[in-house]
Enzyme design. Structure first.
Site, PDB file in Angstrom:
ATOM      1  N   VAL A   1       0.833  -1.214   0.000  1.00 44.94           N
ATOM      2  CA  VAL A   1       0.000   0.000   0.000  1.00 44.94           C
ATOM      3  C   VAL A   1       0.867   1.264   0.000  1.00 44.94           C
ATOM      4  O   VAL A   1       0.570   2.238  -0.697  1.00 44.94           O
ATOM      5  CB  VAL A   1      -0.978  -0.014   1.198  1.00 44.94           C
ATOM      6  CG1 VAL A   1      -1.812   1.258   1.228  1.00 44.94           C
ATOM      7  CG2 VAL A   1      -1.891  -1.236   1.128  1.00 44.94           C
TER       8      VAL A   1
ATOM      9  N   LYS B   1     -13.512  -4.091  10.761  1.00 46.02           N
ATOM     10  CA  LYS B   1     -14.137  -3.156   9.814  1.00 46.02           C
ATOM     11  C   LYS B   1     -15.583  -2.867  10.217  1.00 46.02           C
ATOM     12  O   LYS B   1     -16.043  -1.730  10.151  1.00 46.02           O
ATOM     13  CB  LYS B   1     -14.071  -3.732   8.396  1.00 46.02           C
ATOM     14  CG  LYS B   1     -12.648  -3.796   7.852  1.00 46.02           C
ATOM     15  CD  LYS B   1     -12.554  -4.609   6.564  1.00 46.02           C
ATOM     16  CE  LYS B   1     -11.117  -4.711   6.069  1.00 46.02           C
ATOM     17  NZ  LYS B   1     -10.937  -5.737   5.031  1.00 46.02           N
TER      18      LYS B   1
HETATM   19  N1  HSE Z   1      -7.053  -8.974   4.201  1.00 52.61           N
HETATM   20  C1  HSE Z   1      -8.081  -8.096   3.738  1.00 52.61           C
HETATM   21  C2  HSE Z   1      -9.012  -8.829   2.800  1.00 52.61           C
HETATM   22  C3  HSE Z   1      -7.571  -6.907   2.978  1.00 52.61           C
HETATM   23  O1  HSE Z   1      -8.781  -9.997   2.469  1.00 52.61           O
HETATM   24  O2  HSE Z   1      -9.978  -8.222   2.408  1.00 52.61           O
HETATM   25  C4  HSE Z   1      -7.167  -5.779   3.848  1.00 52.61           C
HETATM   26  O3  HSE Z   1      -8.182  -5.377   4.690  1.00 52.61           O
END
Ligand code: HSE
Length: 424
Positions: free
Chosen positions: A14, A205
């Site tokens: 990133v 999230k």
């Molecule tokens: N590891 C996460 C995913 C990506 O597979 O969506 C980063 O948040």
């Protein structure tokens, strides 16, 4: 023209994507935003990464303190991941009055209260669009465009790794283990996939997104979590016969009785817009009382998609005087008046292996009746060994009632509940 200096902490996937976007679009931002954004420093132990990107050695900082003391740095981008060093470095940058842009969902989810308090104290900005769903602009949509709404619910496919695995299991009819191995060899799944496949990443999230949606801190510890490691191919296939697609859903609901937050494999109707979100794509389906349904779809991870979210935050911070902090009281715990519903209501898919003999179905339905569970659909497959697979879809029932019914059915030696999957 306003000069804005940026420092990037970490030149992994990133970080290097962010650098490339800033470098390649510098003139465009001068023209469209009237701002000159320049990378003044990077912090990266593997110097060859910086050199490969064409960054001159004098910009490679030897420590976070060098960056904090550099008067030309206005914005610090944290894309290191992990929480130990990242937290320390972000706090140092905020204390030095630098605005921070981070992609770190675990850091923001667990410590947003500390980071925000520090940012406020030092009049610094704190931006985290890239922490949730990569390039999909869901944070800003919630902070700005959707603020006029009472958000009623959000349903998200917020993890690309698990969506890739479930999509392949469904398309190819293969097992979880087989797809995981292939995903690891292609670099789609981590060598240690626990955070993704056990639903932790999605939980972080959902904590961030539901806090923004529901106007109160939703600590990740309040979220029910179940991953995809026990998903059996049989269930994906029976689900298909019944018109469902299996997804790892992050679900947040703002019910009159309280907030419901959960991450688990979920059957959704194949006609639901989220059913066509395949492979490593992500989407968030938000329902507001005024706007009704909104779906945001795109790449939830990756070098340039996540870099896009980071650079969006950098430009926002560079072009807005006002700092947007959370539109709710950002504390470690939820507001004490918030009720989190654990005994939620849902329809359920159950797969039972039963002896093919008289009275078995009657026993199952009588236990269902005892716990107020009513069947909506039932399929029975008789096997050659005098057993049968019973596939049941229930009407809306209570989670605790289903758990008790399953426990009681399993006590009968003629019946074995082999799978329970919630249906949205
Ligand atoms: N590891 C996460 C995913 C990506 O597979 O969506 C980063 O948040």
């Amino acid at each position: 023209m306003k000069h804005v200096g940026v420092a990037i902490l970490g030149l992994g996937v990133v970080g290097s994507g962010t650098y490339e976007i800033l470098r390649d679009h510098r003139q465009m931002y001068q023209k469209t935003q009237n701002v000159d954004i320049v990378v003044e420093n990077v912090l990266e132990l593997r110097k060859e990464r910086a050199i490969a990107l064409g960054i001159s050695e004098d910009k490679i900082a030897s420590s976070i303190d060098t960056i904090c003391n550099n008067p030309n740095v206005d914005i610090v981008v944290e894309v290191m991941g992990g929480i130990t060093f990242a937290k320390d470095f972000v706090l140092k940058a905020l204390e030095a009055g630098k605005t921070v842009v981070t992609s770190n969902k675990e850091l923001y989810c667990k410590f947003s209260h500390e980071l925000e308090a520090c940012a406020k104290m030092h009049n610094a900005g704190l931006y985290y669009e890239a922490s949730c769903v990569g390039g999909v602009p869901v944070i800003r949509a919630q902070l700005d465009n959707l603020q006029g709404n009472k958000i009623l619910s959000l349903l998200g496919i917020v993890n690309g790794t698990t969506n890739y695995i479930l999509t392949k299991m469904s398309a190819l009819g293969v097992s979880y283990q087989e797809v995981l191995k292939e995903a690891q060899s292609l670099g789609y799944a981590e060598a240690n996939p626990t955070a993704d496949v056990e639903g932790y990443d999605a939980t972080y999230k959902l904590s961030i997104l539901s806090s923004l949606s529901f106007g109160t801190k939703v600590p990740y510890t309040k979220i029910y979590r179940e991953g995809i490691t026990n998903i059996n191919q049989k269930d994906i296939s029976y689900g298909k016969q019944l018109g469902y697609v299996l997804k790892l859903l992050a679900i947040g609901k703002n019910n009159p009785e309280g907030i419901e937050v959960r991450v688990h494999p979920t059957f959704i109707s194949s006609s639901h817009p989220l059913a066509s979100v395949n492979d490593s794509y992500n989407a968030v389906f938000i329902t507001g009382d005024a706007v009704e349904d909104v779906m945001l779809y795109g790449r939830g991870a990756g070098k340039l998609p996540t870099g896009s979210a980071i650079v969006g935050d950098i430009i926002y911070a560079a072009t807005h005087e006002k700092i947007n902090y959370s539109p709710f009281k950002n504390t470690m715990d939820a507001d004490p008046n918030t009720n989190f519903i654990k005994n939620f209501s849902s329809a359920y898919y159950l797969r039972l292996s039963v002896k093919d003999e008289k009275g078995v179905l009657a026993k199952v339905t009588s236990i269902f009746s005892k716990y107020n569970i009513s069947c909506e659909k039932l399929i029975q497959d008789i096997n050659e060994d005098k057993t049968a697979n019973l596939i049941i879809i229930t009407h809306i029932a209570k989670e605790y009632d289903i758990n008790q019914a399953v426990e009681e059915i399993n006590k009968d030696e003629a019946c074995d509940v082999e799978a329970v999957i919630r249906v949205n």
